[in-house]
Design an enzyme around this catalytic site. Structure first.
Site, PDB file in Angstrom:
ATOM      1  N   GLY A  90       0.807  -1.223   0.000  1.00 59.75           N
ATOM      2  CA  GLY A  90       0.000   0.000   0.000  1.00 59.75           C
ATOM      3  C   GLY A  90       0.838   1.271   0.000  1.00 59.75           C
ATOM      4  O   GLY A  90       0.519   2.248  -0.685  1.00 59.75           O
ATOM      5  N   THR A  91       1.929   1.267   0.752  1.00 55.79           N
ATOM      6  CA  THR A  91       2.777   2.465   0.841  1.00 55.79           C
ATOM      7  C   THR A  91       3.334   2.815  -0.537  1.00 55.79           C
ATOM      8  O   THR A  91       3.314   3.985  -0.960  1.00 55.79           O
ATOM      9  CB  THR A  91       3.933   2.205   1.827  1.00 55.79           C
ATOM     10  OG1 THR A  91       3.366   1.837   3.087  1.00 55.79           O
ATOM     11  CG2 THR A  91       4.812   3.423   2.002  1.00 55.79           C
ATOM     12  N   ASN A 173      -7.696   3.896   8.977  1.00 53.69           N
ATOM     13  CA  ASN A 173      -7.106   2.752   9.667  1.00 53.69           C
ATOM     14  C   ASN A 173      -7.078   2.898  11.185  1.00 53.69           C
ATOM     15  O   ASN A 173      -6.920   1.919  11.891  1.00 53.69           O
ATOM     16  CB  ASN A 173      -5.669   2.521   9.166  1.00 53.69           C
ATOM     17  CG  ASN A 173      -4.820   3.772   9.238  1.00 53.69           C
ATOM     18  OD1 ASN A 173      -5.211   4.838   8.769  1.00 53.69           O
ATOM     19  ND2 ASN A 173      -3.654   3.670   9.835  1.00 53.69           N
ATOM     20  N   GLN A 201      -7.747  -0.210   3.823  1.00 49.68           N
ATOM     21  CA  GLN A 201      -8.591  -0.741   4.899  1.00 49.68           C
ATOM     22  C   GLN A 201     -10.026  -1.001   4.432  1.00 49.68           C
ATOM     23  O   GLN A 201     -10.774  -1.722   5.099  1.00 49.68           O
ATOM     24  CB  GLN A 201      -8.619   0.221   6.094  1.00 49.68           C
ATOM     25  CG  GLN A 201      -7.269   0.418   6.779  1.00 49.68           C
ATOM     26  CD  GLN A 201      -6.795  -0.798   7.571  1.00 49.68           C
ATOM     27  OE1 GLN A 201      -7.557  -1.729   7.844  1.00 49.68           O
ATOM     28  NE2 GLN A 201      -5.526  -0.806   7.929  1.00 49.68           N
ATOM     29  N   HIS A 223      -2.009  -7.820   2.461  1.00 43.87           N
ATOM     30  CA  HIS A 223      -1.889  -8.345   3.832  1.00 43.87           C
ATOM     31  C   HIS A 223      -2.944  -7.795   4.783  1.00 43.87           C
ATOM     32  O   HIS A 223      -2.991  -8.184   5.946  1.00 43.87           O
ATOM     33  CB  HIS A 223      -0.478  -8.117   4.388  1.00 43.87           C
ATOM     34  CG  HIS A 223      -0.148  -6.717   4.781  1.00 43.87           C
ATOM     35  ND1 HIS A 223      -0.162  -6.292   6.089  1.00 43.87           N
ATOM     36  CD2 HIS A 223       0.200  -5.637   4.060  1.00 43.87           C
ATOM     37  CE1 HIS A 223       0.192  -5.023   6.149  1.00 43.87           C
ATOM     38  NE2 HIS A 223       0.408  -4.595   4.921  1.00 43.87           N
ATOM     39  N   THR A 259      11.599  -7.301 -10.862  1.00 42.42           N
ATOM     40  CA  THR A 259      11.060  -8.657 -11.056  1.00 42.42           C
ATOM     41  C   THR A 259       9.708  -8.798 -10.352  1.00 42.42           C
ATOM     42  O   THR A 259       9.560  -8.408  -9.197  1.00 42.42           O
ATOM     43  CB  THR A 259      12.063  -9.709 -10.522  1.00 42.42           C
ATOM     44  OG1 THR A 259      13.301  -9.516 -11.215  1.00 42.42           O
ATOM     45  CG2 THR A 259      11.559 -11.118 -10.749  1.00 42.42           C
ATOM     46  N   CYS A 348       1.620   1.057  11.992  1.00 39.79           N
ATOM     47  CA  CYS A 348       2.694   1.727  11.250  1.00 39.79           C
ATOM     48  C   CYS A 348       3.276   2.858  12.074  1.00 39.79           C
ATOM     49  O   CYS A 348       4.402   3.260  11.870  1.00 39.79           O
ATOM     50  CB  CYS A 348       2.164   2.293   9.936  1.00 39.79           C
ATOM     51  SG  CYS A 348       0.815   1.363   9.263  1.00 39.79           S
TER      52      CYS A 348
HETATM   53  C1  LIG Z   1      -4.780   3.042   5.297  1.00 42.58           C
HETATM   54  C2  LIG Z   1      -3.439   2.446   5.047  1.00 42.58           C
HETATM   55  N1  LIG Z   1      -2.745   2.826   3.973  1.00 42.58           N
HETATM   56  C3  LIG Z   1      -1.536   2.304   3.687  1.00 42.58           C
HETATM   57  C4  LIG Z   1      -0.958   1.367   4.493  1.00 42.58           C
HETATM   58  C5  LIG Z   1       0.380   0.803   4.131  1.00 42.58           C
HETATM   59  O1  LIG Z   1       0.242  -0.448   3.513  1.00 42.58           O
HETATM   60  P1  LIG Z   1       1.502  -1.438   3.425  1.00 42.58           P
HETATM   61  O2  LIG Z   1       1.784  -1.899   4.814  1.00 42.58           O
HETATM   62  O3  LIG Z   1       1.055  -2.546   2.526  1.00 42.58           O
HETATM   63  O4  LIG Z   1       2.632  -0.667   2.833  1.00 42.58           O
HETATM   64  C6  LIG Z   1      -1.633   0.944   5.660  1.00 42.58           C
HETATM   65  C7  LIG Z   1      -1.014  -0.008   6.595  1.00 42.58           C
HETATM   66  O5  LIG Z   1      -1.278   0.001   7.779  1.00 42.58           O
HETATM   67  C8  LIG Z   1      -2.917   1.492   5.926  1.00 42.58           C
HETATM   68  O6  LIG Z   1      -3.625   1.114   7.007  1.00 42.58           O
END
Ligand SMILES: Cc1ncc(COP(=O)(O)O)c(C=O)c1O
Length: 405
Positions: A90-91, A173, A201, A223, A259, A348
């Site tokens: 996600g990041t 989140n 989320q 995940h 890759t 996070c």
């Molecule tokens: C709303 C939201 N965006 C982005 C992320 C980041 O995702 P990733 O851990 O797959 O990089 C999270 C992870 O907690 C999240 O809750």
């Protein structure tokens, strides 16, 4: 029969945790342990760990596997497979959406609107965009975490010609507020803006259908819904221009080179299919669990507040409770001693010394001891589990408040 215990199979982490049968996992918003069906689907591909960019037969097999997963995800989200770009999570997808937009519009005064309660992956990408010449605005939210769309309308009207991206998370989140994404897309498009949503989320809890909610860009990760860590995606509507953030290969049509990961993609597609199939029934079940837990916490712990509780739309599987006069760290450690895995907000941010920007934004005063505890449920969570969490939190909070005073 769901047990609500730490799911027992089949990762190393879970094998270790399983020794302690009394542990209860209520932190699905941080990581949704891989579902057995996902593990099986990935296991079947694991034997063929080839590079999908290779021209030989094993490589072509891996390529087929990757594209099958992409096609499956496209069907589940209501878009063409060619709109899906796999990333590492996600990041990375959030960064690609925001910085990719800023860099594609370099020199033409791009604007980026993010809400005050975005994940850091969006906030910090937007701030970086600001250093690269974008004008960055934070959309205010009310006490429930719901966006102020009239504020946004005013700003959009003020400079209609600027290339503009609105980046708003579909579901938060930390407190679970769900935004009225259809209205945000309509407002953005009415003013010629592109709309990106971090749906990390929301997936599996909200009906994400790109035909009905035509966002221009969408980030997701495997995940958070029972898939593997290390694979995410960015949906990009055809015609939306992004500058890649890294270079060095033609994979993912040069948008995210390197890759590719067919095994992770298979896991992602399997997890999403399960989440979509089960969503309606699970939302009803989780909503009942959430309301029961919140009712007990409000009744049994003095002065508690449910963060986001007044929001018109909320995640069904997340409860964020605020307890004044209570040290947050002590509370979470005590819960852990009770065998309950919960979180203080977002996992996070747990290594960060700064307080939660989300709680600031919804008006929680930062000058007195205040504990925020987030419980989040998954497919194994039962009513007995949430009762155990309520009993433990009431007991522990009384102790910690007395110590904090
Ligand atoms: C709303 C939201 N965006 C982005 C992320 C980041 O995702 P990733 O851990 O797959 O990089 C999270 C992870 O907690 C999240 O809750």
């Amino acid at each position: 029969m769901p047990t609500g215990r730490i799911p027992g199979e089949p990762t190393l982490k879970m094998t270790i945790m399983r020794a302690d049968e009394e542990r209860l996992y209520l932190d699905y918003a941080a990581n949704w342990p891989m579902r057995p069906e996902v593990w099986e689907a990935m296991g079947a591909e694991l034997r063929h760990g080839y590079n999908p960019a290779s021209a030989h037969a094993p490589g072509r097999m891996a390529h087929r596997c990757l594209e099958l997963a992409r096609g499956r995800i496209g069907e589940l989200l209501g878009c063409a497979r060619s709109c899906i770009y796999f990333t590492g999570g996600g990041t990375q997808s959030d960064n690609l959406a925001i910085l990719g937009f800023v860099r594609a519009h370099e020199g033409s005064g791009p604007r980026v609107f993010v809400s005050q309660i975005e994940h850091k992956a969006c906030l910090e990408a937007a701030d970086r965009g600001g250093l690269e010449g974008a004008r960055v605005f934070r959309i205010p939210v009310d006490r429930s975490g719901t966006l102020d769309l009239e504020w946004l309308r005013g700003r959009l009207e003020a400079d209609p010609a600027a290339p503009t991206l609105i980046s708003v998370m579909w579901a938060n989140n930390e407190i679970g507020t769900v935004q009225a994404m259809d209205d945000i897309v309509a407002l953005g498009h009415e003013h010629g803006a592109l709309v990106h949503t971090d749906a990390v989320q929301a997936m599996g809890k909200v009906d994400v259908d790109l035909g009905r909610t035509p966002v221009d860009l969408l980030s997701a990760t495997a995940h958070k819904l029972g898939g593997p860590v290390g694979i995410g995606l960015l949906y990009r509507r055809p015609g939306v221009t992004l500058e890649p953030l890294s270079y060095g290969g033609g994979q993912e049509r040069s948008m995210w080179p390197g890759t590719q990961n067919p095994i992770g993609a298979t896991g992602f597609a399997t997890a999403l299919a399960l989440a979509v199939e089960e969503r309606e029934a699970e939302v009803a079940r989780w909503t009942a669990l959430r309301d029961h837990l919140e009712g007990r916490l409000l009744a049994e712990i003095p002065d508690t507040r449910i963060h986001g509780g007044e929001a018109p739309l909320r995640l069904p599987n997340l409860v964020s409770v605020g307890i004044p006069g209570c040290d947050s760290g002590a509370l979470l450690v005590s819960l852990d001693f009770e065998g309950i895995a919960a979180s203080g907000g977002s996992a996070c941010g747990s290594d960060s010394s700064v307080g939660s920007g989300v709680l600031d934004a919804i008006g929680v005063p930062g000058d007195a001891p205040y504990a925020a505890v987030r419980f989040s449920f998954g497919h194994e969570t039962t009513r007995a589990d949430v009762d155990r969490a309520a009993d433990a939190l009431a007991r522990v909070a009384a102790r910690v408040v007395a110590l904090t005073a």
